[in-house]
Scaffold this motif. Structure first.
Motif, mmCIF file in Angstrom:
data_model
loop_
_atom_site.group_PDB
_atom_site.id
_atom_site.type_symbol
_atom_site.label_atom_id
_atom_site.label_comp_id
_atom_site.label_asym_id
_atom_site.label_seq_id
_atom_site.Cartn_x
_atom_site.Cartn_y
_atom_site.Cartn_z
ATOM 1 N N THR A 137 0.849 -1.188 0.000
ATOM 2 C CA THR A 137 0.000 0.000 0.000
ATOM 3 C C THR A 137 0.886 1.239 0.000
ATOM 4 O OG1 THR A 137 -1.718 -1.152 1.251
ATOM 5 C CG2 THR A 137 -1.827 1.256 1.188
ATOM 6 N N ALA A 138 0.733 2.073 -1.018
ATOM 7 C CA ALA A 138 1.493 3.319 -1.117
ATOM 8 C C ALA A 138 0.808 4.390 -0.272
ATOM 9 C CB ALA A 138 1.580 3.767 -2.571
ATOM 10 N N ILE A 139 1.586 5.029 0.617
ATOM 11 C CA ILE A 139 1.048 6.049 1.526
ATOM 12 C C ILE A 139 1.814 7.349 1.284
ATOM 13 C CG2 ILE A 139 0.605 6.683 3.925
ATOM 14 C CD1 ILE A 139 0.697 3.675 4.568
ATOM 15 N N PRO A 140 1.209 8.341 0.610
ATOM 16 C CA PRO A 140 1.927 9.585 0.312
ATOM 17 C C PRO A 140 2.103 10.455 1.550
ATOM 18 C CG PRO A 140 -0.348 9.730 -0.432
ATOM 19 C CD PRO A 140 -0.157 8.326 0.056
ATOM 20 N N ASP A 141 3.180 11.234 1.564
ATOM 21 C CA ASP A 141 3.360 12.253 2.591
ATOM 22 C C ASP A 141 2.390 13.404 2.335
ATOM 23 O OD1 ASP A 141 5.343 10.719 3.651
ATOM 24 O OD2 ASP A 141 7.008 11.997 3.023
ATOM 25 N N ASN A 142 2.333 14.344 3.295
ATOM 26 C CA ASN A 142 1.455 15.503 3.145
ATOM 27 C C ASN A 142 1.780 16.259 1.862
ATOM 28 O OD1 ASN A 142 0.103 15.017 5.519
ATOM 29 N ND2 ASN A 142 1.412 16.344 6.745
ATOM 30 N N ASN A 143 0.734 16.674 1.161
ATOM 31 C CA ASN A 143 0.823 17.445 -0.077
ATOM 32 C C ASN A 143 1.365 16.630 -1.250
ATOM 33 O OD1 ASN A 143 -0.130 19.829 1.211
ATOM 34 N ND2 ASN A 143 1.928 20.202 1.994
ATOM 35 N N TRP A 144 1.430 15.308 -1.093
ATOM 36 C CA TRP A 144 1.790 14.424 -2.190
ATOM 37 C C TRP A 144 0.633 13.453 -2.418
ATOM 38 C CZ3 TRP A 144 6.720 14.061 -4.729
ATOM 39 C CH2 TRP A 144 7.642 15.016 -4.295
ATOM 40 N N TYR A 145 0.627 12.805 -3.579
ATOM 41 C CA TYR A 145 -0.385 11.784 -3.838
ATOM 42 C C TYR A 145 0.260 10.618 -4.586
ATOM 43 C CZ TYR A 145 -0.675 13.689 -8.605
ATOM 44 O OH TYR A 145 -0.387 14.106 -9.871
ATOM 45 N N PHE A 173 5.316 8.864 -6.321
ATOM 46 C CA PHE A 173 4.415 9.828 -5.694
ATOM 47 C C PHE A 173 4.574 11.165 -6.407
ATOM 48 C CE2 PHE A 173 5.390 6.822 -2.253
ATOM 49 C CZ PHE A 173 4.115 6.477 -1.842
ATOM 50 N N MET A 174 3.492 11.922 -6.475
ATOM 51 C CA MET A 174 3.525 13.246 -7.074
ATOM 52 C C MET A 174 3.088 14.283 -6.054
ATOM 53 S SD MET A 174 4.537 13.358 -10.245
ATOM 54 C CE MET A 174 3.781 14.840 -10.881
ATOM 55 N N ARG A 175 3.701 15.460 -6.137
ATOM 56 C CA ARG A 175 3.277 16.558 -5.286
ATOM 57 C C ARG A 175 1.937 17.078 -5.795
ATOM 58 N NH1 ARG A 175 6.914 19.292 -1.905
ATOM 59 N NH2 ARG A 175 8.644 18.648 -3.224
ATOM 60 N N ASN A 176 1.089 17.464 -4.890
ATOM 61 C CA ASN A 176 -0.277 17.830 -5.241
ATOM 62 C C ASN A 176 -0.348 19.303 -5.634
ATOM 63 O OD1 ASN A 176 -3.008 17.517 -5.633
ATOM 64 N ND2 ASN A 176 -3.532 17.845 -3.496
ATOM 65 N N TYR A 177 0.121 19.613 -6.839
ATOM 66 C CA TYR A 177 0.048 20.978 -7.347
ATOM 67 C C TYR A 177 -1.248 21.167 -8.120
ATOM 68 C CZ TYR A 177 5.077 21.147 -6.419
ATOM 69 O OH TYR A 177 6.304 21.114 -5.832
ATOM 70 N N ASN A 178 -1.901 22.289 -7.878
ATOM 71 C CA ASN A 178 -3.125 22.623 -8.604
ATOM 72 C C ASN A 178 -2.834 23.830 -9.484
ATOM 73 O OD1 ASN A 178 -5.668 23.125 -9.564
ATOM 74 N ND2 ASN A 178 -6.484 23.914 -7.630
ATOM 75 N N TYR A 179 -2.755 23.594 -10.786
ATOM 76 C CA TYR A 179 -2.461 24.675 -11.717
ATOM 77 C C TYR A 179 -3.727 25.316 -12.282
ATOM 78 C CZ TYR A 179 2.187 22.530 -11.606
ATOM 79 O OH TYR A 179 3.391 22.016 -11.194
ATOM 80 N N LYS A 180 -4.893 24.819 -11.874
ATOM 81 C CA LYS A 180 -6.149 25.384 -12.379
ATOM 82 C C LYS A 180 -6.629 26.510 -11.469
ATOM 83 C CE LYS A 180 -9.347 23.002 -14.211
ATOM 84 N NZ LYS A 180 -10.432 22.042 -14.506
ATOM 85 N N ILE A 181 -5.717 27.349 -11.066
ATOM 86 C CA ILE A 181 -6.038 28.491 -10.217
ATOM 87 C C ILE A 181 -5.527 29.749 -10.904
ATOM 88 C CG2 ILE A 181 -5.994 27.170 -8.072
ATOM 89 C CD1 ILE A 181 -3.163 28.158 -7.571
ATOM 90 N N PRO A 182 -6.051 30.917 -10.547
ATOM 91 C CA PRO A 182 -5.568 32.148 -11.176
ATOM 92 C C PRO A 182 -4.057 32.291 -11.055
ATOM 93 C CG PRO A 182 -7.558 32.586 -9.911
ATOM 94 C CD PRO A 182 -7.157 31.174 -9.591
ATOM 95 N N SER A 183 -3.444 32.930 -12.033
ATOM 96 C CA SER A 183 -1.995 33.095 -12.021
ATOM 97 C C SER A 183 -1.535 33.839 -10.769
ATOM 98 C CB SER A 183 -1.544 33.832 -13.279
ATOM 99 O OG SER A 183 -2.231 35.072 -13.435
ATOM 100 N N HIS A 184 -2.309 34.803 -10.298
ATOM 101 C CA HIS A 184 -1.952 35.495 -9.050
ATOM 102 C C HIS A 184 -1.821 34.515 -7.903
ATOM 103 C CE1 HIS A 184 -3.141 37.063 -5.099
ATOM 104 N NE2 HIS A 184 -2.401 38.111 -5.415
ATOM 105 N N ASP A 185 -2.762 33.571 -7.808
ATOM 106 C CA ASP A 185 -2.770 32.659 -6.667
ATOM 107 C C ASP A 185 -1.581 31.706 -6.716
ATOM 108 O OD1 ASP A 185 -5.107 33.999 -6.274
ATOM 109 O OD2 ASP A 185 -6.414 32.259 -6.428
ATOM 110 N N TRP A 186 -1.222 31.218 -7.906
ATOM 111 C CA TRP A 186 -0.042 30.359 -8.024
ATOM 112 C C TRP A 186 1.214 31.131 -7.611
ATOM 113 C CZ3 TRP A 186 1.786 25.737 -7.963
ATOM 114 C CH2 TRP A 186 3.065 25.473 -8.448
ATOM 115 N N GLU A 187 1.355 32.356 -8.117
ATOM 116 C CA GLU A 187 2.542 33.158 -7.818
ATOM 117 C C GLU A 187 2.599 33.561 -6.343
ATOM 118 O OE1 GLU A 187 1.849 36.396 -10.388
ATOM 119 O OE2 GLU A 187 2.208 35.260 -12.229
ATOM 120 N N ASN A 188 1.474 33.977 -5.803
ATOM 121 C CA ASN A 188 1.491 34.612 -4.478
ATOM 122 C C ASN A 188 1.386 33.616 -3.327
ATOM 123 O OD1 ASN A 188 1.468 37.323 -3.126
ATOM 124 N ND2 ASN A 188 -0.420 36.492 -2.250
ATOM 125 N N TYR A 189 0.798 32.438 -3.565
ATOM 126 C CA TYR A 189 0.578 31.506 -2.468
ATOM 127 C C TYR A 189 1.428 30.231 -2.567
ATOM 128 C CZ TYR A 189 -3.683 34.376 -2.167
ATOM 129 O OH TYR A 189 -4.568 35.426 -2.100
#
Length: 566
Positions: A137-145, A173-189
């Motif tokens: 069973t694969a168990i990802p760390d926080n913010n990974w999947y 495992f992959m890091r849980n990045y969400n690119y479907k957010i406004p460009s401001h939110d990716w840059e600033n957060y």
């Protein structure tokens, strides 16, 4: 005489007792030995208490069908017998393996763990009997999947492996990045605060180029770590080259000259670069407006494909030289749209069809009630002076808002904004000048030491003091200075300019190359910072040092106001 002898005898006895009490004791230590697995062998000595430095010899004797493997615990060794001098309490494990045992090796890509079960039992061993059926069973760390099992290729989790030989299992495992957010939110957060100037310098690029207007940060090779894509600046109108700087997994980088991308169009330098998932495949794409200083072009997109990346021109709009680009879901249909502006003429939106094909709409078709300015083909107006933009949900009502600014009114009759302005979204895809809020009137600010704003370049939105209302930082350029603002959210779409009260030393003299502004907790100490877009800025235009660096400006919230750090 007898009395005297008796006294001497007593003194001698007293002195002997003192000698006995002063004699140091020898430390002792305990030893315990466990057999693993139980019943697979024995050891000549399994427990005892011994004086310090006493020599111990342990001999492991395997049971039938087993063989001694190694010692673990307090001492790790394959020696048998094992000889040592005891100097501390020891707990050892004598490990035996079946003569038909097979090794199971787990190779983990990314960050996570793998749980092993044999039957109903959770096990933590690396060898198994030939023919064992192991549940993994694969168990990802926080913010990974969990992504997939690389060998054997499989997307089931848990998965089952029958051990018939020494076996290596690779899990990704992959890091849980969400690119479907406004460009401001990716840059600033979310975007890493990488030291770009030193990264590119160490890779052999010129210090004379800041790169910060054309750098894109995203996981381009899908290994869970943020990479960098750059198009180094050249003279106006000259085509640029593209480089992918790939993360080694520890935030060091190498130039991947074999990165899979195809360039279908020659492109020139851009004034801003944004990241987002425009074709809805979960991977990052990059958009840059072409042009500058009278060189016109269509925007370029670096688009993810099944084979890698493709650089091409996008949209059906006019040839323009935008100073700004930003992204967000303008029409509330679940994909990212784009806004471009070049100071009030030919400003407009590329509305996404959902697959990174776009339809051009003039700004007058989205913002319906400008009463003056440039006349667009639909007969409606658009204000002049839009040099900068961001798109984000400022009031957190579920709909993105538009933040526009740049150059502002000198006179009341000018067809410009009074200052940076938020157009409030309602999900309809239309915005209204009548439903907007001005952050400050540029003619009324009293903290610029007499300087007028030439341009507001960038905006950052965050809740600085944790009151549930977002605040806004603004960076502006004046003729002789750089100016930073802090605009406090007051609720109900109202704002108060608190720069003078809360942001000390906001006027910057004798500096240069200020471009982007972020408002986030850079050092992860729970306090929001106002900073530039990266830790170190190239200062190639400095009259003092043509190729040097300067530390980025930084203010940190102290609970009541900001404190200047750099």
């Amino acid at each position: 005489m007898k009395k005297y002898l008796l006294i001497v005898l007593l003194v001698g006895i007293w002195e002997c007792e003192d000698d006995k009490n002063d004699k140091p004791s020898i430390p002792t230590y305990s030893l315990s030995v466990t057999i693993s697995p139980s019943g697979t062998g024995e050891v000549n000595l399994v427990e005892g208490v011994f004086e310090e430095n006493e020599q111990i010899e342990l001999t492991a004797i395997a049971a039938q069908h087993y063989q001694f493997h190694n010692w673990t615990g307090s001492i790790e060794s394959t020696d048998n017998p094992l000889n040592f001098s005891i100097t501390q309490n020891l707990n050892l494990i004598a490990n035996f393996i079946d003569v038909n045992m097979r090794a199971l090796t787990l190779d983990i890509l990314g960050e996570g763990t793998v749980e092993k079960r044999l039957g109903d039992s959770l096990v933590n061993v690396t060898t198994f009997l030939d023919g064992s059926n192991i549940e993994l069973t694969a168990i990802p760390d926080n913010n990974w999947y969990f992504d997939y099992w690389v060998t054997p290729q499989n997307i089931e989790n848990p998965t089952y492996v029958e051990i018939s030989s020494d076996t290596t299992i690779i899990v990704k495992f992959m890091r849980n990045y969400n690119y479907k957010i406004p460009s401001h939110d990716w840059e600033n957060y979310y975007m890493p605060w990488f030291d770009l100037a030193n990264i590119v310098s160490e890779l052999g690029f010129s210090k004379a180029d800041s790169y910060n207007t054309n750098s894109a940060y995203a996981d381009f090779n899908s290994d869970g770590y943020i990479d960098i894509m750059i198009q180094p600046n050249v003279n106006d109108g000259i085509p640029v080259n593209t480089f992918f700087l790939i993360n080694n997994g520890d935030n060091t980088f190498y130039v991947d000259n074999d990165f899979p991308f195809t360039q279908n169009a020659s492109v020139i330098s851009s004034r801003k670069t944004i990241v987002g998932d425009f074709n809805n495949d979960g991977k990052p794409d990059v958009v840059r407006p072409q042009g500058g200083h009278d060189y016109l072009g269509l925007p370029q997109i670096t688009l993810s494909t099944d084979q890698g990346y493709l650089i091409q021109l996008i949209g059906d709009g006019p040839l323009i030289q935008p100073h700004t680009v930003s992204s967000g879901d303008i029409d509330n249909d679940g994909d990212l749209d784009l806004f471009f502006a070049q100071s009030g003429e030919f400003d407009g939106f590329l509305i996404n069809n959902g697959d990174a094909t776009f339809q051009w709409q003039w700004i007058s078709e989205i913002i319906n009630d400008f009463d003056a300015g440039h006349i667009y083909p639909d007969g409606n107006y658009g204000y002049y002076g839009i040099w900068s933009s961001e798109i984000t949900d400022v009031d957190e009502d579920g709909f993105v808002d538009l933040i526009f600014g740049g150059s502002y009114k000198d006179e009341d009759y000018d067809a410009n904004f009074d200052g940076p302005t938020i157009f409030w979204g309602d999900g309809s895809g239309s915005y209204y000048n009548s439903n907007s809020t001005t952050l400050f009137d540029s003619r009324e600010i009293n903290y610029s030491e007499g300087n007028s704003i030439s341009l507001s370049h960038d905006y950052a939105v965050n809740d600085v003091d944790g009151d549930g209302i977002k605040d806004i930082a603004v960076f502006s350029e004046c003729s002789d200075i750089f100016l930073y603002h802090f605009i406090k959210g007051a609720g109900n779409r109202q704002f108060v300019d608190m720069t003078s009260e809360l942001l000390p030393d906001n006027v910057i003299y004798n500096s240069n190359n200020h471009v982007w502004i972020l408002m986030r907790d850079i050092d992860e100490n729970g306090l929001i910072d106002i900073v530039e877009g990266e830790p170190v800025i190239s200062i190639q235009w400095s009259p003092q040092n043509q190729t040097g660096y300067r530390s980025s400006l930084r203010w940190e919230w102290n609970g009541n106001s900001f404190t200047k750090i750099n």
